[in-house]
Design a protein around this motif. Sequence first.
Motif, PDB file in Angstrom:
ATOM      1  N   GLY A 169       0.835  -1.193   0.000  1.00 48.27           N
ATOM      2  CA  GLY A 169       0.000   0.000   0.000  1.00 48.27           C
ATOM      3  C   GLY A 169       0.870   1.243   0.000  1.00 48.27           C
ATOM      4  N   THR A 170       0.324   2.337   0.542  1.00 44.87           N
ATOM      5  CA  THR A 170       0.993   3.631   0.520  1.00 44.87           C
ATOM      6  C   THR A 170       1.089   4.225   1.918  1.00 44.87           C
ATOM      7  OG1 THR A 170       0.103   4.046  -1.688  1.00 44.87           O
ATOM      8  CG2 THR A 170       0.897   5.962  -0.472  1.00 44.87           C
ATOM      9  N   ILE A 171       2.255   4.766   2.234  1.00 43.88           N
ATOM     10  CA  ILE A 171       2.449   5.562   3.449  1.00 43.88           C
ATOM     11  C   ILE A 171       2.473   7.018   3.021  1.00 43.88           C
ATOM     12  CG2 ILE A 171       3.995   6.148   5.352  1.00 43.88           C
ATOM     13  CD1 ILE A 171       5.045   3.291   5.244  1.00 43.88           C
ATOM     14  N   ARG A 172       1.648   7.844   3.660  1.00 50.15           N
ATOM     15  CA  ARG A 172       1.617   9.275   3.371  1.00 50.15           C
ATOM     16  C   ARG A 172       2.141  10.033   4.584  1.00 50.15           C
ATOM     17  NH1 ARG A 172      -4.348   9.230   1.003  1.00 50.15           N
ATOM     18  NH2 ARG A 172      -3.859   8.432  -1.066  1.00 50.15           N
ATOM     19  N   TYR A 173       3.062  10.933   4.321  1.00 50.70           N
ATOM     20  CA  TYR A 173       3.670  11.732   5.381  1.00 50.70           C
ATOM     21  C   TYR A 173       3.095  13.146   5.353  1.00 50.70           C
ATOM     22  CZ  TYR A 173       7.158   8.030   5.170  1.00 50.70           C
ATOM     23  OH  TYR A 173       7.789   6.810   5.173  1.00 50.70           O
ATOM     24  N   GLU A 217       4.962  10.708   0.010  1.00 49.31           N
ATOM     25  CA  GLU A 217       4.452   9.347   0.159  1.00 49.31           C
ATOM     26  C   GLU A 217       5.416   8.348  -0.470  1.00 49.31           C
ATOM     27  OE1 GLU A 217       1.376   8.531  -3.448  1.00 49.31           O
ATOM     28  OE2 GLU A 217       0.626   9.863  -1.875  1.00 49.31           O
ATOM     29  N   GLU A 218       5.244   7.094  -0.037  1.00 43.89           N
ATOM     30  CA  GLU A 218       6.043   6.002  -0.584  1.00 43.89           C
ATOM     31  C   GLU A 218       5.299   4.698  -0.341  1.00 43.89           C
ATOM     32  OE1 GLU A 218       9.873   5.784   1.290  1.00 43.89           O
ATOM     33  OE2 GLU A 218       9.026   6.007   3.277  1.00 43.89           O
ATOM     34  N   PRO A 219       5.657   3.657  -1.059  1.00 44.85           N
ATOM     35  CA  PRO A 219       4.960   2.382  -0.887  1.00 44.85           C
ATOM     36  C   PRO A 219       5.397   1.652   0.382  1.00 44.85           C
ATOM     37  CG  PRO A 219       6.671   2.173  -2.541  1.00 44.85           C
ATOM     38  CD  PRO A 219       6.637   3.618  -2.140  1.00 44.85           C
ATOM     39  N   TYR A 220       4.505   0.804   0.880  1.00 45.58           N
ATOM     40  CA  TYR A 220       4.882  -0.137   1.935  1.00 45.58           C
ATOM     41  C   TYR A 220       4.622  -1.548   1.435  1.00 45.58           C
ATOM     42  CZ  TYR A 220      -0.057  -0.789   3.443  1.00 45.58           C
ATOM     43  OH  TYR A 220      -1.398  -1.080   3.507  1.00 45.58           O
ATOM     44  N   ALA A 239       5.954  -1.993   8.833  1.00 49.28           N
ATOM     45  CA  ALA A 239       6.064  -0.878   7.887  1.00 49.28           C
ATOM     46  C   ALA A 239       6.920   0.236   8.460  1.00 49.28           C
ATOM     47  CB  ALA A 239       4.675  -0.362   7.523  1.00 49.28           C
ATOM     48  N   LEU A 240       6.730   0.555   9.740  1.00 49.28           N
ATOM     49  CA  LEU A 240       7.507   1.632  10.362  1.00 49.28           C
ATOM     50  C   LEU A 240       8.967   1.232  10.535  1.00 49.28           C
ATOM     51  CD1 LEU A 240       4.934   2.989  12.957  1.00 49.28           C
ATOM     52  CD2 LEU A 240       5.538   3.949  10.715  1.00 49.28           C
ATOM     53  N   ASP A 241       9.240  -0.029  10.809  1.00 46.96           N
ATOM     54  CA  ASP A 241      10.634  -0.487  10.875  1.00 46.96           C
ATOM     55  C   ASP A 241      11.325  -0.276   9.526  1.00 46.96           C
ATOM     56  OD1 ASP A 241      10.418  -1.217  13.534  1.00 46.96           O
ATOM     57  OD2 ASP A 241      10.171  -3.369  13.111  1.00 46.96           O
ATOM     58  N   ALA A 242      10.617  -0.597   8.442  1.00 46.67           N
ATOM     59  CA  ALA A 242      11.185  -0.408   7.103  1.00 46.67           C
ATOM     60  C   ALA A 242      11.413   1.071   6.815  1.00 46.67           C
ATOM     61  CB  ALA A 242      10.266  -1.028   6.052  1.00 46.67           C
ATOM     62  N   ARG A 273      -3.270   1.415  20.386  1.00 49.86           N
ATOM     63  CA  ARG A 273      -3.051   0.009  20.023  1.00 49.86           C
ATOM     64  C   ARG A 273      -1.582  -0.240  19.703  1.00 49.86           C
ATOM     65  NH1 ARG A 273      -6.702  -1.185  15.111  1.00 49.86           N
ATOM     66  NH2 ARG A 273      -6.474   1.044  14.771  1.00 49.86           N
ATOM     67  N   SER A 274      -1.114  -1.422  20.028  1.00 51.31           N
ATOM     68  CA  SER A 274       0.245  -1.833  19.683  1.00 51.31           C
ATOM     69  C   SER A 274       0.374  -1.866  18.172  1.00 51.31           C
ATOM     70  CB  SER A 274       0.530  -3.215  20.260  1.00 51.31           C
ATOM     71  OG  SER A 274       1.712  -3.731  19.699  1.00 51.31           O
ATOM     72  N   HIS A 275       1.462  -1.305  17.666  1.00 53.49           N
ATOM     73  CA  HIS A 275       1.667  -1.297  16.222  1.00 53.49           C
ATOM     74  C   HIS A 275       1.827  -2.711  15.669  1.00 53.49           C
ATOM     75  CE1 HIS A 275       3.175   3.129  16.440  1.00 53.49           C
ATOM     76  NE2 HIS A 275       1.907   2.994  16.746  1.00 53.49           N
ATOM     77  N   ASP A 276       2.247  -3.651  16.503  1.00 58.88           N
ATOM     78  CA  ASP A 276       2.340  -5.057  16.094  1.00 58.88           C
ATOM     79  C   ASP A 276       0.959  -5.660  15.850  1.00 58.88           C
ATOM     80  OD1 ASP A 276       5.141  -5.384  16.157  1.00 58.88           O
ATOM     81  OD2 ASP A 276       5.089  -5.657  18.331  1.00 58.88           O
TER      82      ASP A 276
END
Length: 84
Positions: free
Chosen positions: A4-8, A20-23, A31-34, A62-65
């Motif tokens: 999908g897409t991450i939007r900053y 933005e960039e893909p995840y 996704a955040l680790d990447a 919520r836990s991001h995991d």
Amino acid sequence: MAAGTIRYWAAAKAAAGTAEEPYSAETLAEALDAVRERHPGELSAVLRRCSFLVDSDPVGKRSHDAVRLTEGGTVEVLPPFAGG
């Protein structure tokens, strides 16, 4: 693995150097680790202050995991905004 897409936004956009960039990840944590690997430095500090929307749903405490990502989904990275 979902893609999908991450939007900053705001300070996150400036720190990432892109809007933005893909995840490609199963969870928000993956996704955040990447993202941290691709953008070492200032973005990691900014992410600690951000809130997140996944497919328009606030992540909140919520836990991001535990936050599953969807195929074709969107993660919005929202730094604290000033104003009133």
